[in-house]
Design a protein around this motif. Structure first.
Motif, PDB file in Angstrom:
ATOM      1  N   UNK A 150      49.159  -6.050  70.838  1.00  0.00           N
ATOM      2  CA  UNK A 150      48.089  -5.667  71.416  1.00  0.00           C
ATOM      3  C   UNK A 150      47.111  -5.944  70.908  1.00  0.00           C
ATOM      4  N   UNK A 151      46.718  -5.360  69.508  1.00  0.00           N
ATOM      5  CA  UNK A 151      45.854  -5.047  69.612  1.00  0.00           C
ATOM      6  C   UNK A 151      45.415  -6.020  68.161  1.00  0.00           C
ATOM      7  N   UNK A 152      46.796  -6.172  67.474  1.00  0.00           N
ATOM      8  CA  UNK A 152      47.202  -7.348  66.802  1.00  0.00           C
ATOM      9  C   UNK A 152      46.540  -9.118  67.632  1.00  0.00           C
TER      10      UNK A 152
ATOM     11  N   UNK B 216      35.428  -2.450  66.481  1.00  0.00           N
ATOM     12  CA  UNK B 216      34.315  -0.492  66.750  1.00  0.00           C
ATOM     13  C   UNK B 216      35.006   0.209  67.440  1.00  0.00           C
ATOM     14  N   UNK B 217      34.239   1.220  66.257  1.00  0.00           N
ATOM     15  CA  UNK B 217      35.057   3.064  66.483  1.00  0.00           C
ATOM     16  C   UNK B 217      34.723   3.034  68.573  1.00  0.00           C
ATOM     17  N   UNK B 218      36.584   3.984  68.698  1.00  0.00           N
ATOM     18  CA  UNK B 218      36.229   4.060  70.110  1.00  0.00           C
ATOM     19  C   UNK B 218      36.881   2.799  71.009  1.00  0.00           C
ATOM     20  N   UNK B 219      36.422   1.326  70.857  1.00  0.00           N
ATOM     21  CA  UNK B 219      37.256   0.866  72.097  1.00  0.00           C
ATOM     22  C   UNK B 219      38.027   0.930  71.982  1.00  0.00           C
TER      23      UNK B 219
ATOM     24  N   UNK C 150      35.717  -7.627  73.310  1.00  0.00           N
ATOM     25  CA  UNK C 150      35.414  -8.070  71.831  1.00  0.00           C
ATOM     26  C   UNK C 150      34.962  -6.642  71.521  1.00  0.00           C
ATOM     27  N   UNK C 151      35.212  -5.363  71.901  1.00  0.00           N
ATOM     28  CA  UNK C 151      34.657  -4.265  70.908  1.00  0.00           C
ATOM     29  C   UNK C 151      36.153  -4.222  70.394  1.00  0.00           C
TER      30      UNK C 151
END
Length: 189
Positions: free
Chosen positions: A60-62, A20-23, A14-15
């Motif tokens: 992965x992130x996208x 979210x910063x740091x996720x 979810x982060x």
């Protein structure tokens, strides 16, 4: 007795989805070593491996919105599949000729007995795997580490099932030879 608390994967997802910063940093610290190791099994050239690993992280992130949480460990499993797929995509694009050569029928060699590996460091075994020819290494990794069937490997690589089986046999024989040579050097009789 103290246990290291592993962050809740579902919350981490979810982060990541929320940017979210740091996720991403947390994801990287939890999974980067293992994911890079998977990538290195397929791509032995360090610079190419770094490029493929970076592309994998971007994918992965996208595509984190496409991830379907199915319980503890599912994020790591999904990310691992992304890395394998990116590695195969790279090999298909850059090593197409080597992978295409897999489909030529060559007489199989009899399988040799497995030499003892208990005294060989895991890093040395991985180095040996990385020295296998591209096709052997790819089939070996998919079969041994990704637990893919010959039918699945054939479909992924565009080869025949029998070709996958023979490439695995050749990879095992070549690894057995490397292991015997290593054992003879390390533990002469």
């Amino acid at each position: 007795m103290f246990e290291i608390e592993i962050p809740n994967e579902q919350r981490l997802v979810e982060r990541l989805r929320n940017g979210e910063n740091g996720a991403m940093r947390e994801f990287y610290s939890l999974y980067a070593d293992q994911l890079a190791g998977i990538c290195a099994r397929y791509i032995p050239d360090h610079q190419d491996m770094k490029d493929v690993f970076q592309e994998s992280l971007i994918r992965i992130i996208t595509n984190i919105t496409d991830f379907d949480f199915r319980g503890a460990g599912s994020l790591k499993a999904w990310a691992s599949r992304v890395v394998v797929n990116e590695s195969l995509r790279f090999l298909n694009n850059t090593k197409r000729q080597e992978l295409r050569l897999l489909d030529y029928d060559v007489a199989d060699e009899p399988e040799e007995d497995d030499p003892p590996i208990s005294d060989i460091p895991p890093d040395e075994i991985l180095r040996m795997v990385s020295q296998l020819p591209t096709g052997y290494r790819t089939v070996f990794n998919l079969y041994v580490f990704e637990h893919r069937s010959h039918q699945e490997i054939a479909s992924l690589l565009g080869i025949k099932e029998t070709t996958s089986a023979s490439q695995l046999s050749r990879a095992k024989n070549l690894l057995a030879k490397m292991i015997r040579e290593y054992n003879n050097q390390q533990f002469p009789r």
